[in-house]
Design a protein around this motif. Structure first.
Motif, PDB file in Angstrom:
ATOM      1  N   VAL A  42      47.093  11.488  28.681  1.00 41.34           N
ATOM      2  CA  VAL A  42      46.558  12.491  27.770  1.00 41.34           C
ATOM      3  C   VAL A  42      45.825  13.523  28.620  1.00 41.34           C
ATOM      4  O   VAL A  42      44.913  13.180  29.370  1.00 41.34           O
ATOM      5  CB  VAL A  42      45.573  11.859  26.754  1.00 41.34           C
ATOM      6  CG1 VAL A  42      45.020  12.902  25.815  1.00 41.34           C
ATOM      7  CG2 VAL A  42      46.261  10.748  25.991  1.00 41.34           C
ATOM      8  N   ASN A  43      46.205  14.783  28.502  1.00 39.68           N
ATOM      9  CA  ASN A  43      45.635  15.776  29.408  1.00 39.68           C
ATOM     10  C   ASN A  43      44.666  16.760  28.758  1.00 39.68           C
ATOM     11  O   ASN A  43      44.279  17.724  29.393  1.00 39.68           O
ATOM     12  CB  ASN A  43      46.749  16.538  30.123  1.00 39.68           C
ATOM     13  CG  ASN A  43      47.594  17.341  29.164  1.00 39.68           C
ATOM     14  OD1 ASN A  43      47.413  17.274  27.956  1.00 39.68           O
ATOM     15  ND2 ASN A  43      48.526  18.108  29.697  1.00 39.68           N
ATOM     16  N   ASP A  44      44.251  16.538  27.532  1.00 39.46           N
ATOM     17  CA  ASP A  44      43.299  17.453  26.916  1.00 39.46           C
ATOM     18  C   ASP A  44      41.940  16.807  26.688  1.00 39.46           C
ATOM     19  O   ASP A  44      41.074  17.372  26.046  1.00 39.46           O
ATOM     20  CB  ASP A  44      43.845  18.034  25.613  1.00 39.46           C
ATOM     21  CG  ASP A  44      44.145  16.970  24.566  1.00 39.46           C
ATOM     22  OD1 ASP A  44      44.228  15.781  24.940  1.00 39.46           O
ATOM     23  OD2 ASP A  44      44.295  17.322  23.393  1.00 39.46           O
ATOM     24  N   VAL A  45      41.753  15.611  27.234  1.00 39.96           N
ATOM     25  CA  VAL A  45      40.487  14.880  27.099  1.00 39.96           C
ATOM     26  C   VAL A  45      40.176  14.146  28.398  1.00 39.96           C
ATOM     27  O   VAL A  45      41.043  13.973  29.242  1.00 39.96           O
ATOM     28  CB  VAL A  45      40.524  13.841  25.952  1.00 39.96           C
ATOM     29  CG1 VAL A  45      40.804  14.472  24.616  1.00 39.96           C
ATOM     30  CG2 VAL A  45      41.508  12.732  26.246  1.00 39.96           C
ATOM     31  N   PHE A  46      38.942  13.712  28.514  1.00 41.89           N
ATOM     32  CA  PHE A  46      38.562  12.777  29.560  1.00 41.89           C
ATOM     33  C   PHE A  46      37.428  11.915  29.025  1.00 41.89           C
ATOM     34  O   PHE A  46      36.807  12.246  28.023  1.00 41.89           O
ATOM     35  CB  PHE A  46      38.194  13.476  30.874  1.00 41.89           C
ATOM     36  CG  PHE A  46      36.943  14.310  30.833  1.00 41.89           C
ATOM     37  CD1 PHE A  46      35.742  13.826  31.351  1.00 41.89           C
ATOM     38  CD2 PHE A  46      36.959  15.595  30.301  1.00 41.89           C
ATOM     39  CE1 PHE A  46      34.597  14.594  31.328  1.00 41.89           C
ATOM     40  CE2 PHE A  46      35.813  16.365  30.279  1.00 41.89           C
ATOM     41  CZ  PHE A  46      34.629  15.867  30.794  1.00 41.89           C
ATOM     42  N   PHE A  47      37.183  10.800  29.669  1.00 45.50           N
ATOM     43  CA  PHE A  47      36.127   9.882  29.256  1.00 45.50           C
ATOM     44  C   PHE A  47      34.993   9.938  30.270  1.00 45.50           C
ATOM     45  O   PHE A  47      35.243  10.063  31.464  1.00 45.50           O
ATOM     46  CB  PHE A  47      36.654   8.445  29.162  1.00 45.50           C
ATOM     47  CG  PHE A  47      37.511   8.198  27.967  1.00 45.50           C
ATOM     48  CD1 PHE A  47      36.973   7.639  26.817  1.00 45.50           C
ATOM     49  CD2 PHE A  47      38.856   8.520  27.976  1.00 45.50           C
ATOM     50  CE1 PHE A  47      37.764   7.414  25.704  1.00 45.50           C
ATOM     51  CE2 PHE A  47      39.655   8.299  26.875  1.00 45.50           C
ATOM     52  CZ  PHE A  47      39.107   7.740  25.737  1.00 45.50           C
ATOM     53  N   VAL A  48      33.757   9.849  29.775  1.00 47.38           N
ATOM     54  CA  VAL A  48      32.591   9.801  30.662  1.00 47.38           C
ATOM     55  C   VAL A  48      31.702   8.635  30.251  1.00 47.38           C
ATOM     56  O   VAL A  48      31.689   8.223  29.095  1.00 47.38           O
ATOM     57  CB  VAL A  48      31.757  11.105  30.631  1.00 47.38           C
ATOM     58  CG1 VAL A  48      32.562  12.280  31.124  1.00 47.38           C
ATOM     59  CG2 VAL A  48      31.194  11.372  29.250  1.00 47.38           C
ATOM     60  N   LYS A  49      30.974   8.133  31.225  1.00 43.23           N
ATOM     61  CA  LYS A  49      29.973   7.096  30.982  1.00 43.23           C
ATOM     62  C   LYS A  49      28.621   7.789  30.999  1.00 43.23           C
ATOM     63  O   LYS A  49      28.226   8.359  32.010  1.00 43.23           O
ATOM     64  CB  LYS A  49      30.034   6.038  32.070  1.00 43.23           C
ATOM     65  CG  LYS A  49      29.035   4.916  31.886  1.00 43.23           C
ATOM     66  CD  LYS A  49      29.138   3.923  33.035  1.00 43.23           C
ATOM     67  CE  LYS A  49      28.140   2.813  32.891  1.00 43.23           C
ATOM     68  NZ  LYS A  49      26.773   3.220  33.055  1.00 43.23           N
ATOM     69  N   PRO A  50      27.915   7.786  29.881  1.00 41.37           N
ATOM     70  CA  PRO A  50      26.589   8.406  29.855  1.00 41.37           C
ATOM     71  C   PRO A  50      25.648   7.721  30.847  1.00 41.37           C
ATOM     72  O   PRO A  50      25.857   6.564  31.224  1.00 41.37           O
ATOM     73  CB  PRO A  50      26.109   8.201  28.421  1.00 41.37           C
ATOM     74  CG  PRO A  50      27.330   7.911  27.637  1.00 41.37           C
ATOM     75  CD  PRO A  50      28.281   7.254  28.583  1.00 41.37           C
ATOM     76  N   LEU A  51      24.636   8.451  31.261  1.00 38.38           N
ATOM     77  CA  LEU A  51      23.679   7.936  32.230  1.00 38.38           C
ATOM     78  C   LEU A  51      23.080   6.612  31.775  1.00 38.38           C
ATOM     79  O   LEU A  51      22.974   5.666  32.538  1.00 38.38           O
ATOM     80  CB  LEU A  51      22.576   8.974  32.467  1.00 38.38           C
ATOM     81  CG  LEU A  51      21.572   8.655  33.551  1.00 38.38           C
ATOM     82  CD1 LEU A  51      22.263   8.473  34.890  1.00 38.38           C
ATOM     83  CD2 LEU A  51      20.540   9.763  33.640  1.00 38.38           C
TER      84      LEU A  51
END
Length: 160
Positions: A42-51
């Motif tokens: 999927v190229n219109d999103v990414f995942f992040v881990k909050p601090l």
């Protein structure tokens, strides 16, 4: 003599030609596999881990209004008022490397803006819709940022 069906593999009996959607899908899967990405990429999103937290948040590029540096952290600010920002444990250079250049540009050392939400600019100051924050574009980034916009002015109109 070449017929219309010569590019399809031959099997016993008649074969229905592949639809254009199937061909496009196959071509996309081949392209992703060739560059080392899984077929479901999927190229219109990414995942992040909050601090603070042990979970991941899915972020659509279109949700991001701007990104602010804070030493070795970055604050990703969103368009939605109920979701103001998320802090991640990456410096702004690392976050910038994950963003598509068709949407984002560096305004200065500590800010990246989403070009889709530029509402107006005055001199070297940019205003984004959805935030009262003003973004001063530093000299190294001016030429690129302002080249991203088409401007209708007396200079751009054809002479009579």
């Amino acid at each position: 003599m070449e017929t219309i069906h010569t590019h399809y593999p031959k099997k016993a009996g008649l074969q229905k030609p592949a639809s254009s959607k199937e061909t496009v899908k196959t071509d996309e899967i081949a392209m992703l596999t060739q560059i080392g990405l899984p077929p479901g990429y999927v190229n219109d999103v990414f995942f992040v881990k909050p601090l603070y937290g042990n979970y991941r948040i899915k972020i659509h590029y279109e949700e991001i209004l701007w990104i602010e540096a804070d030493n070795n952290y970055s604050h990703i600010h969103f368009r939605q008022e109920n979701k103001p920002y998320v802090t991640v444990a990456f410096n702004i250079r690392k976050v910038e490397s994950m963003l598509p250049i068709r949407y984002f540009a560096r305004a200065n050392r500590s800010e990246i803006i989403n070009l889709k939400y530029v509402w107006e600019y005055y001199g070297y100051t940019i205003f984004l819709s959805g935030t009262p924050h003003q973004f001063v574009v530093s000299e190294p980034y001016r030429k690129y940022i302002f080249s991203c916009f088409t401007e209708l002015s007396k200079k751009t109109l054809p002479s009579k």
